[in-house]
Scaffold this motif. Sequence first.
Motif, PDB file in Angstrom:
ATOM      1  N   ALA A  27      -6.436  13.247  67.121  1.00  0.00           N
ATOM      2  CA  ALA A  27      -7.637  13.115  66.799  1.00  0.00           C
ATOM      3  C   ALA A  27      -8.375  12.487  67.862  1.00  0.00           C
ATOM      4  CB  ALA A  27      -8.179  12.171  65.421  1.00  0.00           C
ATOM      5  N   PRO A  28      -9.619  12.947  68.190  1.00  0.00           N
ATOM      6  CA  PRO A  28     -10.528  12.601  69.536  1.00  0.00           C
ATOM      7  C   PRO A  28     -10.346  11.262  69.705  1.00  0.00           C
ATOM      8  CG  PRO A  28     -11.658  14.244  68.315  1.00  0.00           C
ATOM      9  CD  PRO A  28     -10.536  13.878  67.588  1.00  0.00           C
ATOM     10  N   ASP A  29     -10.785  10.412  68.989  1.00  0.00           N
ATOM     11  CA  ASP A  29     -10.622   9.042  68.882  1.00  0.00           C
ATOM     12  C   ASP A  29      -9.334   8.529  69.536  1.00  0.00           C
ATOM     13  OD1 ASP A  29     -13.444   8.759  68.399  1.00  0.00           O
ATOM     14  OD2 ASP A  29     -13.234   7.985  66.715  1.00  0.00           O
ATOM     15  N   ALA A  30      -8.157   8.971  68.795  1.00  0.00           N
ATOM     16  CA  ALA A  30      -6.929   8.241  69.166  1.00  0.00           C
ATOM     17  C   ALA A  30      -6.658   8.838  70.644  1.00  0.00           C
ATOM     18  CB  ALA A  30      -5.868   8.861  67.931  1.00  0.00           C
ATOM     19  N   ARG A  31      -7.142  10.253  70.990  1.00  0.00           N
ATOM     20  CA  ARG A  31      -6.627  10.641  72.327  1.00  0.00           C
ATOM     21  C   ARG A  31      -7.505   9.860  73.193  1.00  0.00           C
ATOM     22  NH1 ARG A  31      -8.200  16.270  71.774  1.00  0.00           N
ATOM     23  NH2 ARG A  31     -10.412  15.629  72.165  1.00  0.00           N
ATOM     24  N   ARG A  32      -8.590   9.363  73.131  1.00  0.00           N
ATOM     25  CA  ARG A  32      -9.300   8.782  74.098  1.00  0.00           C
ATOM     26  C   ARG A  32      -8.629   7.088  74.496  1.00  0.00           C
ATOM     27  NH1 ARG A  32     -13.533   5.033  75.119  1.00  0.00           N
ATOM     28  NH2 ARG A  32     -14.966   5.657  76.605  1.00  0.00           N
ATOM     29  N   GLU A  33      -8.238   6.495  73.276  1.00  0.00           N
ATOM     30  CA  GLU A  33      -7.609   5.331  73.256  1.00  0.00           C
ATOM     31  C   GLU A  33      -6.357   5.862  74.059  1.00  0.00           C
ATOM     32  OE1 GLU A  33      -8.642   2.308  72.342  1.00  0.00           O
ATOM     33  OE2 GLU A  33     -10.440   3.384  72.450  1.00  0.00           O
ATOM     34  N   ALA A  37      -3.064   4.513  78.827  1.00  0.00           N
ATOM     35  CA  ALA A  37      -2.218   5.058  79.890  1.00  0.00           C
ATOM     36  C   ALA A  37      -2.639   4.608  81.424  1.00  0.00           C
ATOM     37  CB  ALA A  37      -1.996   6.452  79.962  1.00  0.00           C
ATOM     38  N   ALA A  38      -4.121   4.705  81.421  1.00  0.00           N
ATOM     39  CA  ALA A  38      -4.459   4.152  82.803  1.00  0.00           C
ATOM     40  C   ALA A  38      -4.525   3.072  82.957  1.00  0.00           C
ATOM     41  CB  ALA A  38      -6.230   5.047  82.591  1.00  0.00           C
ATOM     42  N   GLN A  39      -4.976   1.979  82.035  1.00  0.00           N
ATOM     43  CA  GLN A  39      -5.005   0.686  82.311  1.00  0.00           C
ATOM     44  C   GLN A  39      -3.454   0.244  82.486  1.00  0.00           C
ATOM     45  OE1 GLN A  39      -6.793  -1.547  79.156  1.00  0.00           O
ATOM     46  NE2 GLN A  39      -5.954  -3.322  79.967  1.00  0.00           N
ATOM     47  N   GLY A  40      -2.576   0.780  81.868  1.00  0.00           N
ATOM     48  CA  GLY A  40      -1.106   0.389  82.327  1.00  0.00           C
ATOM     49  C   GLY A  40      -0.608   0.924  83.601  1.00  0.00           C
ATOM     50  N   LEU A  41      -0.880   1.967  84.115  1.00  0.00           N
ATOM     51  CA  LEU A  41      -0.927   2.491  85.359  1.00  0.00           C
ATOM     52  C   LEU A  41      -1.677   1.803  86.442  1.00  0.00           C
ATOM     53  CD1 LEU A  41      -0.724   6.257  84.656  1.00  0.00           C
ATOM     54  CD2 LEU A  41       1.047   4.782  85.458  1.00  0.00           C
ATOM     55  N   PHE A  42      -2.817   1.444  86.329  1.00  0.00           N
ATOM     56  CA  PHE A  42      -3.635   0.700  87.189  1.00  0.00           C
ATOM     57  C   PHE A  42      -3.199  -0.719  87.462  1.00  0.00           C
ATOM     58  CE2 PHE A  42      -7.684   2.988  85.952  1.00  0.00           C
ATOM     59  CZ  PHE A  42      -7.331   4.306  86.557  1.00  0.00           C
ATOM     60  N   MET A  43      -2.639  -1.528  86.302  1.00  0.00           N
ATOM     61  CA  MET A  43      -1.976  -2.820  86.592  1.00  0.00           C
ATOM     62  C   MET A  43      -0.578  -2.487  87.297  1.00  0.00           C
ATOM     63  SD  MET A  43      -2.771  -4.190  82.597  1.00  0.00           S
ATOM     64  CE  MET A  43      -1.885  -5.879  82.988  1.00  0.00           C
ATOM     65  N   ALA A  44       0.093  -1.466  87.127  1.00  0.00           N
ATOM     66  CA  ALA A  44       1.674  -1.472  87.570  1.00  0.00           C
ATOM     67  C   ALA A  44       1.607  -0.819  89.074  1.00  0.00           C
ATOM     68  CB  ALA A  44       2.256  -0.342  86.818  1.00  0.00           C
ATOM     69  N   ARG A  45       0.693   0.014  89.413  1.00  0.00           N
ATOM     70  CA  ARG A  45       0.788   0.684  90.667  1.00  0.00           C
ATOM     71  C   ARG A  45      -0.569   0.502  91.206  1.00  0.00           C
ATOM     72  NH1 ARG A  45       2.618   6.591  88.587  1.00  0.00           N
ATOM     73  NH2 ARG A  45       1.466   7.249  90.560  1.00  0.00           N
ATOM     74  N   GLY A  46      -1.680   0.018  90.935  1.00  0.00           N
ATOM     75  CA  GLY A  46      -2.860  -0.091  91.722  1.00  0.00           C
ATOM     76  C   GLY A  46      -3.742   1.075  91.440  1.00  0.00           C
ATOM     77  N   ILE A  72      -5.483  11.229  88.417  1.00  0.00           N
ATOM     78  CA  ILE A  72      -5.558  11.639  86.999  1.00  0.00           C
ATOM     79  C   ILE A  72      -4.484  12.568  86.426  1.00  0.00           C
ATOM     80  CG2 ILE A  72      -6.944  13.379  85.733  1.00  0.00           C
ATOM     81  CD1 ILE A  72      -9.491  12.776  87.264  1.00  0.00           C
ATOM     82  N   ALA A  73      -3.634  13.117  87.365  1.00  0.00           N
ATOM     83  CA  ALA A  73      -2.381  13.957  86.955  1.00  0.00           C
ATOM     84  C   ALA A  73      -1.585  12.741  86.316  1.00  0.00           C
ATOM     85  CB  ALA A  73      -1.719  14.787  88.036  1.00  0.00           C
ATOM     86  N   ASP A  74      -1.600  11.823  87.078  1.00  0.00           N
ATOM     87  CA  ASP A  74      -0.454  10.680  86.453  1.00  0.00           C
ATOM     88  C   ASP A  74      -0.823  10.231  85.112  1.00  0.00           C
ATOM     89  OD1 ASP A  74       0.917  10.633  88.981  1.00  0.00           O
ATOM     90  OD2 ASP A  74      -0.312   9.251  89.760  1.00  0.00           O
ATOM     91  N   VAL A  75      -2.103  10.061  84.739  1.00  0.00           N
ATOM     92  CA  VAL A  75      -2.689   9.612  83.671  1.00  0.00           C
ATOM     93  C   VAL A  75      -2.405  10.670  82.391  1.00  0.00           C
ATOM     94  CG1 VAL A  75      -4.658   8.836  82.313  1.00  0.00           C
ATOM     95  CG2 VAL A  75      -4.503   8.108  84.744  1.00  0.00           C
ATOM     96  N   LEU A  76      -2.550  11.839  83.044  1.00  0.00           N
ATOM     97  CA  LEU A  76      -2.349  12.943  81.968  1.00  0.00           C
ATOM     98  C   LEU A  76      -0.822  12.992  81.442  1.00  0.00           C
ATOM     99  CD1 LEU A  76      -4.451  15.940  83.379  1.00  0.00           C
ATOM    100  CD2 LEU A  76      -4.965  14.362  81.647  1.00  0.00           C
ATOM    101  N   GLU A  77      -0.112  12.877  82.645  1.00  0.00           N
ATOM    102  CA  GLU A  77       1.579  12.787  82.239  1.00  0.00           C
ATOM    103  C   GLU A  77       2.014  11.489  81.160  1.00  0.00           C
ATOM    104  OE1 GLU A  77       5.426  12.491  84.790  1.00  0.00           O
ATOM    105  OE2 GLU A  77       3.755  12.921  85.827  1.00  0.00           O
ATOM    106  N   ALA A  78       1.390  10.295  81.830  1.00  0.00           N
ATOM    107  CA  ALA A  78       1.830   8.997  80.909  1.00  0.00           C
ATOM    108  C   ALA A  78       1.194   9.234  79.549  1.00  0.00           C
ATOM    109  CB  ALA A  78       0.999   7.865  81.648  1.00  0.00           C
ATOM    110  N   ALA A  79       0.091   9.705  79.446  1.00  0.00           N
ATOM    111  CA  ALA A  79      -0.478   9.853  78.064  1.00  0.00           C
ATOM    112  C   ALA A  79      -0.186  11.023  77.188  1.00  0.00           C
ATOM    113  CB  ALA A  79      -2.122   9.759  78.046  1.00  0.00           C
ATOM    114  N   ARG A  80       0.436  12.093  78.067  1.00  0.00           N
ATOM    115  CA  ARG A  80       0.876  13.364  77.416  1.00  0.00           C
ATOM    116  C   ARG A  80      -0.213  13.923  76.733  1.00  0.00           C
ATOM    117  NH1 ARG A  80       5.078  11.557  73.214  1.00  0.00           N
ATOM    118  NH2 ARG A  80       5.122  13.645  72.669  1.00  0.00           N
ATOM    119  N   ILE A  81      -1.454  13.954  77.686  1.00  0.00           N
ATOM    120  CA  ILE A  81      -2.389  14.870  77.418  1.00  0.00           C
ATOM    121  C   ILE A  81      -2.888  15.950  78.373  1.00  0.00           C
ATOM    122  CG2 ILE A  81      -5.168  14.490  77.333  1.00  0.00           C
ATOM    123  CD1 ILE A  81      -3.558  12.979  74.873  1.00  0.00           C
TER     124      ILE A  81
END
Length: 286
Positions: A55-61, A66-75, A81-90
């Motif tokens: 669902a759209p809301d679940a996809r946004r979350e 994914a973005a928050q975890g990647l920013f914390m881990a890698r800066g 954006i490709a990294d976020v897509l891969e991590a979120a499977r979106i």
Amino acid sequence: MAPLMYISWSFVAALEGTALAIKLDPFYIPTVGLFCGDAAEMNQDSTKESHRRMAPDARREAILDAAQGLFMARGWETVTIADVLEAARISKGGFYHHFTAKEDLLTGIVARMTDQIFAATEEARNRASGDALARLNALLAGSLRWKAEHAAEMRAVAEVLIRPGNDILYQRVFNATAEAVAPILEEMIADGAREGVFDVADPRLAAEIVIGLSQGRQAVLLDAIALAAAGDIDAGTGRLDARMRAEGLTCDRLLGLPPGSVPLSSPEDYRRMLAGLAGLAGADDE
């Protein structure tokens, strides 16, 4: 927002252009599965199959997780954006349905933190017996407690915003937070005025003034975080607590209250928050 509500965001502008570096802990635990192996070896078909329908809301979350975890881990700088897509499977289409750029992710993360603060403090406000002042103080105490407990998450966001050249990004995040908080603060002040607890000419103007206190706090927060990072957390805590105590007295006068009605002094919580923001060892265990 009320003085304490801005404490996590106002300090980042104070660090702009300074040499203070807030280190991130390598503790990324993704909430949405990361692909294993070399992404370059994945063929297009397997990538498409891995995209999740939601669902759209679940996809946004999922994207924000994914973005928050990647920013914390890698800066911030190294994550694409490709990294976020891969991590979120979106899929790309799923991403751009909600966001237009990487900067939107940071704004979304901060807005979500603000929503979490209000959700965490709502029960305390509802339980508060008494008038609008009691509800306001419950909001302030609950928001500070949330920030002390989630300092590591705030540190990851702050590390991005304090970098030279990110002024526009900082202002964008700050404005988004203010937009969410100002109506709630204005409503609480208006309630107090109707109850005869607060003596204000204009609740909206009073809310704007309270929010504006955070701007003058920036230099004090810079000093406090720098002291904590240098190993003198007691001095940093004292510096910040003195400022917040003065802001509380200022709010008393603004709202037409007796001195001490809005108590913003909380050394223990400020100590915990500064330890987390400065990246001190063991801060997350306190």
